[in-house]
Design a protein around this motif. Structure first.
Motif, mmCIF file in Angstrom:
data_model
loop_
_atom_site.group_PDB
_atom_site.id
_atom_site.type_symbol
_atom_site.label_atom_id
_atom_site.label_comp_id
_atom_site.label_asym_id
_atom_site.label_seq_id
_atom_site.Cartn_x
_atom_site.Cartn_y
_atom_site.Cartn_z
ATOM 1 N N GLY A 232 -18.367 10.132 -38.118
ATOM 2 C CA GLY A 232 -17.181 10.960 -38.008
ATOM 3 C C GLY A 232 -16.636 11.388 -39.356
ATOM 4 N N SER A 233 -16.989 10.682 -40.399
ATOM 5 C CA SER A 233 -16.426 10.985 -41.722
ATOM 6 C C SER A 233 -17.157 12.132 -42.408
ATOM 7 C CB SER A 233 -16.469 9.747 -42.609
ATOM 8 O OG SER A 233 -17.797 9.301 -42.774
ATOM 9 N N ASP A 234 -18.488 12.144 -42.328
ATOM 10 C CA ASP A 234 -19.227 13.176 -43.058
ATOM 11 C C ASP A 234 -20.213 13.950 -42.189
ATOM 12 O OD1 ASP A 234 -21.479 10.817 -44.751
ATOM 13 O OD2 ASP A 234 -21.270 11.401 -42.640
ATOM 14 N N ASP B 143 -17.485 17.787 -31.979
ATOM 15 C CA ASP B 143 -16.402 18.760 -32.038
ATOM 16 C C ASP B 143 -15.143 17.964 -32.309
ATOM 17 O OD1 ASP B 143 -15.248 21.465 -29.850
ATOM 18 O OD2 ASP B 143 -14.291 20.481 -31.542
ATOM 19 N N THR B 144 -14.684 17.993 -33.558
ATOM 20 C CA THR B 144 -13.550 17.145 -33.912
ATOM 21 C C THR B 144 -12.271 17.597 -33.215
ATOM 22 O OG1 THR B 144 -13.235 18.485 -35.899
ATOM 23 C CG2 THR B 144 -14.509 16.463 -36.124
ATOM 24 N N ALA B 145 -12.155 18.867 -32.926
ATOM 25 C CA ALA B 145 -10.941 19.362 -32.271
ATOM 26 C C ALA B 145 -10.786 18.753 -30.880
ATOM 27 C CB ALA B 145 -10.967 20.881 -32.194
ATOM 28 N N SER B 146 -11.877 18.660 -30.152
ATOM 29 C CA SER B 146 -11.824 18.094 -28.805
ATOM 30 C C SER B 146 -12.201 16.620 -28.778
ATOM 31 C CB SER B 146 -12.760 18.866 -27.875
ATOM 32 O OG SER B 146 -14.104 18.696 -28.262
ATOM 33 N N PHE C 95 -10.846 9.820 -35.443
ATOM 34 C CA PHE C 95 -12.237 10.247 -35.333
ATOM 35 C C PHE C 95 -12.955 10.203 -36.675
ATOM 36 C CE2 PHE C 95 -15.124 12.020 -32.308
ATOM 37 C CZ PHE C 95 -15.995 12.825 -33.017
ATOM 38 N N ALA C 96 -12.281 10.522 -37.747
ATOM 39 C CA ALA C 96 -12.908 10.590 -39.064
ATOM 40 C C ALA C 96 -13.246 9.208 -39.613
ATOM 41 C CB ALA C 96 -12.001 11.323 -40.041
ATOM 42 N N ASP C 97 -12.682 8.163 -39.049
ATOM 43 C CA ASP C 97 -12.915 6.802 -39.542
ATOM 44 C C ASP C 97 -13.994 6.065 -38.756
ATOM 45 O OD1 ASP C 97 -9.373 6.231 -40.167
ATOM 46 O OD2 ASP C 97 -10.939 7.128 -41.427
#
Length: 125
Positions: free
Chosen positions: A53-55, A73-76, A29-31
């Protein structure tokens, strides 16, 4: 395998609100960046909003700025599009799309590789 699933569309009166969700899987997700597009009958697909997703930087088209809010929501691994003060001209099929983070804020739909199925938003006057 990258998968996106959009949901939350419906029928609402002008001035009302809806919240769309885009559930994601199959990538870091962060990429990536996630974008929302929409397509009304007879019109080209247009970029509405996006989030990195990164910032977490967010992007909006002029047509929805101040009315729509994108969040994640990065967790989900879910991206949301809160749509307030809806107008009849917001009626369209809404799609979420994903691609590498460098595409964040890009509204050219042809550049985005991964798409969810659309969800219909209808705003009555």
């Amino acid at each position: 395998e990258v998968q996106l699933q959009a949901s939350g569309g419906g029928l609402v009166q002008a001035g009302g609100s809806l919240r769309l969700s885009c559930a994601t899987s199959g990538f870091n997700f962060a990429d990536y960046a996630i974008a929302w597009f929409r397509q009304a009958p007879g019109k080209e697909r247009e970029g509405v909003s996006g989030i990195s997703g990164s910032d977490g930087e967010t992007y909006y088209s002029n047509a929805v700025k101040g009315r729509f809010t994108v969040s994640s929501d990065t967790a989900s691994r879910t991206v949301y599009l809160q749509m307030n003060n809806l107008r009849p001209e917001d009626t369209a099929v809404y799609y979420c799309a994903a691609d590498v983070a460098s595409l964040a804020g890009n509204s050219d739909s042809y550049l985005w590789r991964y798409w969810g199925q659309g969800t219909q938003v209808t705003v009555s006057s």
